[in-house]
Design a protein around this motif. Structure first.
Motif, PDB file in Angstrom:
ATOM      1  N   THR A 203       0.847  -1.208   0.000  1.00 22.19           N
ATOM      2  CA  THR A 203       0.000   0.000   0.000  1.00 22.19           C
ATOM      3  C   THR A 203       0.873   1.247   0.000  1.00 22.19           C
ATOM      4  OG1 THR A 203      -1.541  -1.251   1.344  1.00 22.19           O
ATOM      5  CG2 THR A 203      -1.933   1.104   1.207  1.00 22.19           C
ATOM      6  N   LEU A 204       1.888   1.207   0.852  1.00 22.65           N
ATOM      7  CA  LEU A 204       2.807   2.346   0.962  1.00 22.65           C
ATOM      8  C   LEU A 204       3.499   2.601  -0.380  1.00 22.65           C
ATOM      9  CD1 LEU A 204       3.463   3.983   3.519  1.00 22.65           C
ATOM     10  CD2 LEU A 204       5.560   2.673   3.723  1.00 22.65           C
ATOM     11  N   ALA A 205       3.900   1.508  -1.039  1.00 21.49           N
ATOM     12  CA  ALA A 205       4.601   1.637  -2.322  1.00 21.49           C
ATOM     13  C   ALA A 205       3.682   2.243  -3.388  1.00 21.49           C
ATOM     14  CB  ALA A 205       5.111   0.275  -2.770  1.00 21.49           C
ATOM     15  N   VAL A 206       2.415   1.777  -3.422  1.00 24.13           N
ATOM     16  CA  VAL A 206       1.458   2.311  -4.410  1.00 24.13           C
ATOM     17  C   VAL A 206       1.236   3.805  -4.149  1.00 24.13           C
ATOM     18  CG1 VAL A 206      -0.917   2.202  -5.258  1.00 24.13           C
ATOM     19  CG2 VAL A 206       0.321   0.095  -4.785  1.00 24.13           C
ATOM     20  N   LEU A 207       1.050   4.148  -2.882  1.00 23.11           N
ATOM     21  CA  LEU A 207       0.833   5.563  -2.533  1.00 23.11           C
ATOM     22  C   LEU A 207       2.041   6.416  -2.873  1.00 23.11           C
ATOM     23  CD1 LEU A 207      -1.099   5.315   0.792  1.00 23.11           C
ATOM     24  CD2 LEU A 207      -1.627   6.906  -1.028  1.00 23.11           C
ATOM     25  N   PHE A 208       3.208   5.881  -2.543  1.00 25.09           N
ATOM     26  CA  PHE A 208       4.456   6.592  -2.824  1.00 25.09           C
ATOM     27  C   PHE A 208       4.554   6.892  -4.322  1.00 25.09           C
ATOM     28  CE2 PHE A 208       8.911   6.467  -4.125  1.00 25.09           C
ATOM     29  CZ  PHE A 208       9.470   7.400  -3.274  1.00 25.09           C
ATOM     30  N   ASN A 209       4.244   5.872  -5.127  1.00 21.18           N
ATOM     31  CA  ASN A 209       4.355   6.039  -6.575  1.00 21.18           C
ATOM     32  C   ASN A 209       3.310   7.030  -7.095  1.00 21.18           C
ATOM     33  OD1 ASN A 209       5.793   5.234  -8.914  1.00 21.18           O
ATOM     34  ND2 ASN A 209       3.935   4.219  -9.595  1.00 21.18           N
ATOM     35  N   THR A 210       2.082   6.928  -6.581  1.00 20.53           N
ATOM     36  CA  THR A 210       1.017   7.854  -7.013  1.00 20.53           C
ATOM     37  C   THR A 210       1.417   9.292  -6.713  1.00 20.53           C
ATOM     38  OG1 THR A 210      -0.583   6.150  -6.474  1.00 20.53           O
ATOM     39  CG2 THR A 210      -1.454   8.363  -6.750  1.00 20.53           C
ATOM     40  N   LEU A 211       1.891   9.506  -5.484  1.00 18.87           N
ATOM     41  CA  LEU A 211       2.271  10.865  -5.073  1.00 18.87           C
ATOM     42  C   LEU A 211       3.512  11.344  -5.822  1.00 18.87           C
ATOM     43  CD1 LEU A 211       0.916  12.678  -2.921  1.00 18.87           C
ATOM     44  CD2 LEU A 211       0.198  10.334  -2.755  1.00 18.87           C
ATOM     45  N   ARG A 212       4.403  10.408  -6.134  1.00 20.52           N
ATOM     46  CA  ARG A 212       5.621  10.788  -6.860  1.00 20.52           C
ATOM     47  C   ARG A 212       5.257  11.309  -8.257  1.00 20.52           C
ATOM     48  NH1 ARG A 212       9.664   8.689 -10.047  1.00 20.52           N
ATOM     49  NH2 ARG A 212       8.250   7.035 -10.626  1.00 20.52           N
ATOM     50  N   LEU A 213       4.294  10.608  -8.883  1.00 21.37           N
ATOM     51  CA  LEU A 213       3.852  11.047 -10.213  1.00 21.37           C
ATOM     52  C   LEU A 213       3.202  12.425 -10.126  1.00 21.37           C
ATOM     53  CD1 LEU A 213       2.368   7.707 -11.612  1.00 21.37           C
ATOM     54  CD2 LEU A 213       4.474   8.845 -12.306  1.00 21.37           C
ATOM     55  N   ASP A 214       2.411  12.615  -9.071  1.00 25.10           N
ATOM     56  CA  ASP A 214       1.760  13.901  -8.842  1.00 25.10           C
ATOM     57  C   ASP A 214       2.819  15.002  -8.657  1.00 25.10           C
ATOM     58  OD1 ASP A 214      -0.388  15.524  -8.547  1.00 25.10           O
ATOM     59  OD2 ASP A 214      -0.789  15.033  -6.465  1.00 25.10           O
ATOM     60  N   LEU A 215       3.862  14.650  -7.900  1.00 23.24           N
ATOM     61  CA  LEU A 215       4.947  15.619  -7.638  1.00 23.24           C
ATOM     62  C   LEU A 215       5.693  15.966  -8.927  1.00 23.24           C
ATOM     63  CD1 LEU A 215       6.185  14.050  -4.340  1.00 23.24           C
ATOM     64  CD2 LEU A 215       5.798  16.485  -4.596  1.00 23.24           C
ATOM     65  N   LEU A 216       5.945  14.935  -9.738  1.00 22.90           N
ATOM     66  CA  LEU A 216       6.662  15.183 -10.999  1.00 22.90           C
ATOM     67  C   LEU A 216       5.823  16.064 -11.924  1.00 22.90           C
ATOM     68  CD1 LEU A 216       8.253  11.678 -11.701  1.00 22.90           C
ATOM     69  CD2 LEU A 216       9.422  13.772 -11.032  1.00 22.90           C
ATOM     70  N   LEU A 244      -3.499  11.621   2.829  1.00 18.48           N
ATOM     71  CA  LEU A 244      -4.480  11.357   3.899  1.00 18.48           C
ATOM     72  C   LEU A 244      -5.826  10.960   3.300  1.00 18.48           C
ATOM     73  CD1 LEU A 244      -4.925  11.615   7.030  1.00 18.48           C
ATOM     74  CD2 LEU A 244      -5.785  13.880   6.567  1.00 18.48           C
ATOM     75  N   TRP A 245      -6.274  11.701   2.282  1.00 16.84           N
ATOM     76  CA  TRP A 245      -7.584  11.380   1.663  1.00 16.84           C
ATOM     77  C   TRP A 245      -7.552  10.017   1.005  1.00 16.84           C
ATOM     78  CZ3 TRP A 245      -9.455  14.441   4.570  1.00 16.84           C
ATOM     79  CH2 TRP A 245      -9.331  15.828   4.542  1.00 16.84           C
ATOM     80  N   LEU A 246      -6.484   9.753   0.230  1.00 17.98           N
ATOM     81  CA  LEU A 246      -6.409   8.466  -0.480  1.00 17.98           C
ATOM     82  C   LEU A 246      -6.335   7.304   0.516  1.00 17.98           C
ATOM     83  CD1 LEU A 246      -4.009   9.206  -3.486  1.00 17.98           C
ATOM     84  CD2 LEU A 246      -6.444   8.750  -3.573  1.00 17.98           C
ATOM     85  N   GLY A 247      -5.509   7.474   1.547  1.00 14.25           N
ATOM     86  CA  GLY A 247      -5.355   6.420   2.561  1.00 14.25           C
ATOM     87  C   GLY A 247      -6.655   6.174   3.316  1.00 14.25           C
ATOM     88  N   ALA A 292     -10.509   1.442  13.087  1.00 12.01           N
ATOM     89  CA  ALA A 292      -9.056   1.198  13.151  1.00 12.01           C
ATOM     90  C   ALA A 292      -8.502   0.957  11.757  1.00 12.01           C
ATOM     91  CB  ALA A 292      -8.777   0.001  14.049  1.00 12.01           C
ATOM     92  N   VAL A 293      -9.280   0.256  10.904  1.00  6.16           N
ATOM     93  CA  VAL A 293      -8.828  -0.006   9.529  1.00  6.16           C
ATOM     94  C   VAL A 293      -8.721   1.317   8.760  1.00  6.16           C
ATOM     95  CG1 VAL A 293      -9.402  -1.129   7.346  1.00  6.16           C
ATOM     96  CG2 VAL A 293      -9.774  -2.340   9.488  1.00  6.16           C
ATOM     97  N   VAL A 294      -9.736   2.191   8.934  1.00  4.63           N
ATOM     98  CA  VAL A 294      -9.715   3.501   8.257  1.00  4.63           C
ATOM     99  C   VAL A 294      -8.519   4.328   8.759  1.00  4.63           C
ATOM    100  CG1 VAL A 294     -10.973   5.660   7.863  1.00  4.63           C
ATOM    101  CG2 VAL A 294     -12.212   3.492   7.899  1.00  4.63           C
ATOM    102  N   ALA A 295      -8.311   4.307  10.080  1.00  2.12           N
ATOM    103  CA  ALA A 295      -7.203   5.082  10.659  1.00  2.12           C
ATOM    104  C   ALA A 295      -5.859   4.537  10.166  1.00  2.12           C
ATOM    105  CB  ALA A 295      -7.260   5.025  12.180  1.00  2.12           C
ATOM    106  N   PHE A 296      -5.782   3.208  10.051  1.00  4.04           N
ATOM    107  CA  PHE A 296      -4.546   2.583   9.561  1.00  4.04           C
ATOM    108  C   PHE A 296      -4.281   3.021   8.117  1.00  4.04           C
ATOM    109  CE2 PHE A 296      -2.285  -1.233   7.810  1.00  4.04           C
ATOM    110  CZ  PHE A 296      -1.121  -1.052   8.526  1.00  4.04           C
ATOM    111  N   GLY A 297      -5.342   3.013   7.305  1.00  7.62           N
ATOM    112  CA  GLY A 297      -5.224   3.465   5.911  1.00  7.62           C
ATOM    113  C   GLY A 297      -4.763   4.913   5.860  1.00  7.62           C
ATOM    114  N   ALA A 298      -5.352   5.752   6.710  1.00 13.60           N
ATOM    115  CA  ALA A 298      -4.992   7.178   6.742  1.00 13.60           C
ATOM    116  C   ALA A 298      -3.523   7.347   7.124  1.00 13.60           C
ATOM    117  CB  ALA A 298      -5.887   7.911   7.730  1.00 13.60           C
ATOM    118  N   ALA A 299      -3.086   6.564   8.120  1.00 10.94           N
ATOM    119  CA  ALA A 299      -1.689   6.657   8.565  1.00 10.94           C
ATOM    120  C   ALA A 299      -0.744   6.224   7.444  1.00 10.94           C
ATOM    121  CB  ALA A 299      -1.479   5.783   9.802  1.00 10.94           C
ATOM    122  N   LEU A 300      -1.140   5.152   6.721  1.00 12.14           N
ATOM    123  CA  LEU A 300      -0.305   4.706   5.592  1.00 12.14           C
ATOM    124  C   LEU A 300      -0.245   5.789   4.515  1.00 12.14           C
ATOM    125  CD1 LEU A 300      -1.244   0.964   4.978  1.00 12.14           C
ATOM    126  CD2 LEU A 300       0.943   1.869   5.708  1.00 12.14           C
ATOM    127  N   GLY A 301      -1.411   6.407   4.253  1.00 12.81           N
ATOM    128  CA  GLY A 301      -1.483   7.479   3.254  1.00 12.81           C
ATOM    129  C   GLY A 301      -0.562   8.631   3.603  1.00 12.81           C
TER     130      GLY A 301
END
Lengths: 317, 225
Positions: A203-216, A244-247, A292-301
């Motif tokens: 999940t972290l890797a997918v988010l990282f890549n999504t945000l990286r593309l956004d940053l580029l 945060l929103w995506l997570g 807790a699942v939603v909060a975990f997702g948010a934290a990962l995001g």
């Protein structure tokens, strides 16, 4: 300057700083929503993919949560079944009266043969048993609850005594299969932890890549904002909100999916449940669990976004 | 306010863009930096805006050596700078007003104050009627003026502009230069890179000339400027 004027000055300064902080966050929030709105399908697809990845550990967590609740309930309600040597009710009542005087026994009751048969017939597939056998084959039994304050050794000693006591053919404690359940729970947790960790990393890797593309995509804008004197915090804030929103959305999707799967399982599991309560415990993940699942997702995001922005900023000249 | 001390800048495999350049710009001074394309004007701009570091020598802004400034310090120094880019560099998704408000948002000013100042800056460059227009709907000259408004809105200590009138007609160019001169009279240090010698003559301010990365002349301001 008088004390009152100084206090007013401090209050005004504090209010201005708070307003500035709130304004910066309002701007970042607005930017993040605009960024998501600019690519609605892509944002939705990302949240769904992340939700699917998180759903498996969320589902397993829900089942484990139910089993853990069941385990603790069974722990509190240890129940032993005593089969008497004699099926005669007077003998059974005498035995029950004798046992009731033992302070180590919290409660006990007699369940007669008819009640035992009714319980058995309520189980799926046992409806034709009486027709088959012609008479009730079940004996009356004693259901006993040892005192909850007994130490495990004392409980073991009591069970030994009961097994050796004249008039008792068999003493079956519920601890045996509870121990088995606990071992399964431990195994489940041991397997779930690394799987959960791996899926969280995915999940972290997918988010990282999504945000990286956004940053580029917004590299030019970031450069301008930095040249105008923006701090790293100012630059990264909108991206943190996007993470945060995506997570959170992914966490919500995962919580909904796991709940949906558990509801689908309800029908098939009910057939094997020993009683309605067991099924209910397994199939009703708590609201706290979903949160807790939603909060975990948010934290990962947040973590994914933070990492992506930091890596991007560190690479800038 | 700004001092270049024997500054050289070279790029790997690409020769020297600046060679031992020394000059200073004082508070309230308007200085033109002229020279042909490739003379090193944009390199001076990039060194001051901390997009690059000098290979040798020192660039000092407010007494601080820019090459030694830490990340946080650089952001603070940039907030004291007004930058006008040759290619405008406006945020395309935001209105002219929002673009001009941006430096004030970064500085942490309240919304009402930001709006008031940004509106005033846009009126000053003659765009009071185009506050809500996005950069795509503005002509090159109008975009240039939004860029100028964004640079001056925070009343920086030092304003540096890279060809700020490249897209403007002669009359508007002269008006913008007069605006810069007026800002300098109010205490702002202003350094303008341009190859429009006509306008330099008309304003009559101090003029530095670069040739092949060397400072070949430092002509003082004419008495009439």
């Amino acid at each position: 300057m008088s004390g009152q004027a100084r206090r007013k000055g401090i209050l005004r300064l504090g209010w201005e700083r708070l307003s500035t902080w709130a304004e910066a966050h309002r701007h970042a929030l607005h930017q993040s929503l605009r960024s998501l709105r600019a690519r609605p399908l892509s944002s939705l697809a990302t949240a769904l993919v992340l939700g699917l990845v998180l759903a498996l550990p969320a589902l397993a967590r829900g089942v484990m949560e139910g089993l853990a609740a069941l385990e603790s309930r069974l722990e509190a309600e240890a129940e032993w079944i005593l089969f008497p040597e004699s099926k005669a009710m007077p003998d059974l009542r005498a035995l029950a009266d004798a046992l009731a005087r033992d302070p180590r026994i919290a409660s006990l009751r007699i369940r007669d043969a008819e009640e035992n048969l009714a319980t058995l017939l309520a189980q799926p597939g046992f409806g034709d048993l009486v027709d088959l056998l012609g008479e009730n084959p079940l004996p009356p039994i004693l259901i006993l609850h040892p005192s909850a304050s007994l130490a495990p050794e004392a409980r073991e000693a009591l069970l030994r005594e009961l097994r050796e006591r004249p008039g008792i053919a068999l003493a079956l404690p519920s601890e045996d299969w509870r121990g088995e359940l606990r071992r399964w729970l431990d195994r489940g947790r041991a397997v779930l932890m690394p799987i959960g960790l791996l899926l969280a990393l995915a999940t972290l890797a997918v988010l990282f890549n999504t945000l990286r593309l956004d940053l580029l995509e917004r590299a030019e804008e970031i450069e301008v904002v930095r040249l105008l004197g923006a701090s790293d915090g100012f630059v990264q804030r909108p991206f943190l909100y996007v993470g945060l929103w995506l997570g959170s959305a992914a966490g919500a999707v995962a919580a909904l999916l796991s709940r949906g799967v558990l509801l689908l399982l309800e029908g098939s599991l009910a057939a094997y449940a020993l009683d309605g309560e067991l099924g209910a415990m397994l199939l009703a993940p708590s609201l706290r669990g979903s949160m807790a699942v939603v909060a975990f997702g948010a934290a990962l995001g947040l973590s994914g976004a933070w990492l992506a922005v930091r890596v991007h900023l560190a690479r800038l000249p | 306010m700004l001092r270049f001390e024997e500054v050289s800048k070279s790029y790997p495999g690409g020769g020297e863009a600046l060679r031992g350049v020394s000059f200073s710009v004082a508070e309230g001074e308007l200085v033109f930096l002229t020279g042909h394309s490739g003379a090193g004007k944009s390199t001076v701009f990039r060194l001051i805006s901390m997009q690059e570091r000098a290979t040798r020598g020192r660039v000092l802004f407010g007494g601080i050596d820019l090459a030694r400034a830490k990340r946080r310090e650089r952001a603070a120094l940039r907030r004291e700078l007004g930058l006008v880019f040759q290619d405008h560099r406006l945020l395309p998704e935001q209105s002219a007003l929002a673009n001009v408000e941006l430096p004030l948002l970064i500085a942490g000013l309240p919304a009402a104050e930001r709006r008031r100042r940004a509106r005033a800056a846009l009126e000053l460059v003659g765009l009071g009627e185009r506050l809500d227009a996005s950069p795509q709907r503005l002509s090159a000259g109008e975009q240039q003026r939004v860029g100028i408004a964004r640079a001056i809105v925070r009343a920086p200590s030092l304003l540096i502009a890279d060809e700020p009138t490249g897209n403007l007609d002669p009359q508007l160019s002269f008006e913008i230069m007069r605006l810069f001169a007026s800002l300098a009279r109010h205490g702002m240090a202003v350094l303008i890179a341009t190859h429009d010698l006509g306008i330099v003559e008309r304003i009559g301010a101090r003029t530095l000339t670069l040739e092949h990365g060397r400072l070949v002349s430092d002509r003082p301001a004419e008495a009439s400027s």
